[in-house]
Design a protein around this motif. Structure first.
Motif: not given
Length: 164
Positions: A50-51, A69-73, A77-79, A92-97
């Motif tokens: 997230v910018a 922004a987190m919802e979009k992330a 990531l789900a797609r 896969p494992e997913c990470v949001v930063r």
């Protein structure tokens, strides 16, 4: 300085890091990383960044914008996760930063010693392979902490499967 990678030690698995965004070439990186991880017993790590600076408003507005922004992330990531599962039957494992993409990549690599390869895909635009590929394969390449695989954006799924 980056810690020694632990992906080859007992109890660890090599992780293929893919930076997820809305570009068409991102799919090529996901497919390659998923196929390669499945073939080698590794794991795909999907990173969405997230910018920064998008949340410099009044507190209430800032909270709403950050939540959006987190919802979009999460949706992106789900797609991406579904795509990885569909091409390689790997989870896969997913990470949001939050932050600058290049800094978020290096920070994640430094904190997860199992990440051993960054997988990017080159865009097909006449303007070049894309800003992330250009920055990592350019001036920063000699100091990057792990190997980088750049997947040509023009490869189809069968060509990627043959190479992975």
């Amino acid at each position: 300085m980056v810690a020694i990678r632990k992906s080859n030690e007992e109890g660890h698995r090599r992780k293929f890091l893919v930076v997820v965004d809305e570009t068409p070439e991102c799919d090529r990186a996901i497919v390659y990383a998923a196929k390669r991880a499945a073939r080698t017993g590794g794991v795909v790590t999907l990173l969405y960044v997230v910018a920064p600076g998008d949340f410099q408003h009044w507190l209430g507005v800032e909270d709403i914008m950050r939540a959006e922004a987190m919802e979009k992330a999460d949706q992106t990531l789900a797609r991406a996760s579904e795509r990885a599962r569909s091409v390689a039957r790997t989870e896969p494992e997913c990470v949001v930063r939050e932050g600058k993409t290049s800094e978020a990549i290096v920070d994640l690599i430094e904190t997860d010693a199992d990440i051993a390869i960054l997988v990017l895909a080159a865009g097909l635009s006449s303007e070049g392979p894309g800003p992330l590929v250009s920055s990592i394969a350019g001036k920063a390449a000699g100091n990057f902490p792990i190997p980088v695989t750049i997947v040509p954006g023009n490869l189809d799924d069968d060509s990627i499967a043959a190479l992975a």
